[in-house]
Scaffold this active site. Sequence first.
Site, PDB file in Angstrom:
ATOM      1  N   GLU A 289       0.867  -1.058   0.052  1.00  0.00           N
ATOM      2  CA  GLU A 289      -0.044  -0.090   0.067  1.00  0.00           C
ATOM      3  C   GLU A 289       0.755   1.302   0.031  1.00  0.00           C
ATOM      4  O   GLU A 289       0.807   2.007   0.917  1.00  0.00           O
ATOM      5  CB  GLU A 289      -1.152  -0.016   1.125  1.00  0.00           C
ATOM      6  CG  GLU A 289      -1.845  -1.044   1.190  1.00  0.00           C
ATOM      7  CD  GLU A 289      -3.057  -1.307   2.158  1.00  0.00           C
ATOM      8  OE1 GLU A 289      -3.016  -0.439   3.203  1.00  0.00           O
ATOM      9  OE2 GLU A 289      -3.741  -1.870   2.023  1.00  0.00           O
TER      10      GLU A 289
ATOM     11  N   GLU B  83      -5.743  -8.458   0.053  1.00  0.00           N
ATOM     12  CA  GLU B  83      -6.422  -8.134   1.229  1.00  0.00           C
ATOM     13  C   GLU B  83      -7.864  -7.959   0.923  1.00  0.00           C
ATOM     14  O   GLU B  83      -8.214  -7.114  -0.156  1.00  0.00           O
ATOM     15  CB  GLU B  83      -5.870  -6.936   2.063  1.00  0.00           C
ATOM     16  CG  GLU B  83      -4.438  -7.126   2.359  1.00  0.00           C
ATOM     17  CD  GLU B  83      -4.054  -5.784   3.430  1.00  0.00           C
ATOM     18  OE1 GLU B  83      -4.883  -5.060   3.638  1.00  0.00           O
ATOM     19  OE2 GLU B  83      -2.796  -5.707   3.424  1.00  0.00           O
TER      20      GLU B  83
HETATM   21  O1  IFM Z   1      -4.548  -3.757   8.595  1.00  0.00           O
HETATM   22  C1  IFM Z   1      -4.731  -3.113   7.561  1.00  0.00           C
HETATM   23  C2  IFM Z   1      -3.246  -3.688   6.749  1.00  0.00           C
HETATM   24  O2  IFM Z   1      -2.435  -3.574   7.418  1.00  0.00           O
HETATM   25  C3  IFM Z   1      -3.047  -2.910   5.470  1.00  0.00           C
HETATM   26  N1  IFM Z   1      -4.249  -2.959   4.782  1.00  0.00           N
HETATM   27  C4  IFM Z   1      -5.644  -2.466   5.280  1.00  0.00           C
HETATM   28  C5  IFM Z   1      -5.700  -3.264   6.593  1.00  0.00           C
HETATM   29  C6  IFM Z   1      -6.945  -2.833   7.097  1.00  0.00           C
HETATM   30  O3  IFM Z   1      -7.156  -1.393   7.543  1.00  0.00           O
END
Ligand code: IFM
Length: 492
Positions: free
Chosen positions: A194, A388
Site C-alpha cells: 500500500e 487483502e
Molecule cells: O490492517 C490493515 C493492513 O495492515 C493494511 N491494509 C488495510 C488493513 C485494514 O485497515
Amino acid sequence: MSGTPRRPAEADPPRPNAAPDTAEAASRPVLTTFPPGFLWGAATSAYQIEGSLHADGRGRSVWETFTARPGAVEGGGDGSRACDSYRQWSRDVDLIAQLGLTAYRFSVSWARILPTGQGRVERRGLDHYERFVDALLDRGVTPVLTLNHWDMPEALMADGGWAGRSSVDAFTEFAVAVADRLGDRVGWWITQNEPWIIALLGYQLGLHAPGVRDLRASVAAGHHVLLGHGAGADAIHERVPGAKVGCALSLFPCDPATDDPRDRAAAWGSDGYVNRWYLDPLLGAGYPADMWQHYERALGGGLDDIIRPGDAALIGGRSDFLGVNYYTRRVMAAAETGPDRPFPWRVVGPSGDTVRTDEGWEVVPDSLRDLLLRLHRDYPGVPLMITENGGVYGDAPTHDGRVHDQRRIAFLLGHLRAVAEAIDAGADVVGYLHWSLLDNFEWALGYRPRFGLVHVDYASGRLTVKDSGHVYARIAATGQLPAAGPAVAPFG
Ligand code: IFM
C-alpha cells in the site's frame, strides 16, 4: 513524467451509485466454481501480530517510536504482544492448515533482518522465517511473502525514512537478504504494501508512523516506495528464477456523488491521487499527467527534484502480478482547495441507505468486480491477486463459545461472488487472501477493530475460529461458493 494518460471517458466509465444488497447477493442461488489452483488464503503482517519486539536481536522500528507518542494510538496499545505470533508461530501454522487454506500472506519484519537499517544482517531473524516457511510448505500451504508492511527500521529515519532517496538502497538490502535466504522456497513475493497509505497516513497526514505532515515529503515517500519496488523486484528476479513479484496497492474505486461534470471531474481527480498515481508507473504507463499537475499546483513548484528523468523506467515493467487490496469505494464531490485541502475534491460518502461494517466503511462488493474488470481492461496481461479484503465486525464469543459473525459471512460471500463474476467476465484473478487470519493490531486504531476470521482474546491469548472462518474453510476445501445460505458447522 512519461506515458500517455488515459482520459476519464476511456478509463473510468460512470457507474450507477447504487447501494449494494449483500443479504440479497448472499442468498442468490448460484453455485460458482473457482479455477483449479486458485489460491485460497488469509493475510497478516508482522508488526500487527508478532509481538516479541526485542527477541532475537530485532531492532527498533518506526512503529515503536510512533506508538510511544501520547494519543497516537486509540486505547494506547502497541505491538509489543499483539497475537504473540512470533513465539507461537507453529500454533498459527496449525490454524492455517486446520482451516484448509492453500496460501498464507505474511510479512517479514524489516527490523528483525536489518536491525540498524543497513549493514549487519541478523541471522536469527532469517532463521525464524525460514522455520515458518518450511512449516507452511510441509502443510501444503503456499507462502506469499511481503517485504515492507510498514515496519521500517527506525535508524533509517536519520535520512527521512521513505522521504529520503537512500531508503531505496536500504530497502534493496532487505530484499537481497530475504531473497538470498528464502528464494529457494518462496515463489510469491510482494515488495511493498500500500504505497498510497504509506505516503498519505505516514507522511502527509501524520496518522501513522513516522507521523510526518508534509505534502512534499509524502510525494517523495510514495515515489521512493515505488522505486524500492523496482529495485527490490530486480534483486529478487536476479536471485530467484521464476519468482512472481508484485506490489500490493490499496485501490479505492472513486465514484462521483452526482452526474454533475464537476463531481465527475472530482472522482477522476481522486482516482488519479489514490489509484492511477501508483498503478500507471508500476504497470509501465509512467506517472499520470493530470495528477502530476495537481501536485505541482498544490506544492507551488515542480516535482523534478523528486521524480528524476529516467525514474519511471526503474519502476515499470517488473510486476509479474498486481496485488489488489480492496475494502470499499470513495464517493466524491467537487470542492474548493484550501489550507487543509490540497486538491479540488472531497469524500462525501454514499447517499441513501447503505450496508456498512462496524467501522462505518460502506460494503460494496460490486465495486470489487468492477475494479477487477477495469484493471483487466486498462492493464492487460497482468494477473491479479486479491491480497487483502475484509471488514471490521466486533462479534465476540457467545454462551456457546462460538463467534456468530453473520455479517462477516455475508461480506465474504458477497465479495467472493464479485470475484467469481470478474473471473467469468475474463479477469485473470489467481487468488483471494482474506484480511485477516487473526484479529490484530490495527495501527492507529489499536485493538478495537476486529478483522479476523479467528477471534483473539488478547487477555488470555485464546483463539476461536469464527463462524466466518468455518464457512471460508469449506469454500477453500471445495473451491465452490455455497448455493444458498451457508450452514455453519465447526470442522474437525
Ligand atoms: O490492517 C490493515 C493492513 O495492515 C493494511 N491494509 C488495510 C488493513 C485494514 O485497515
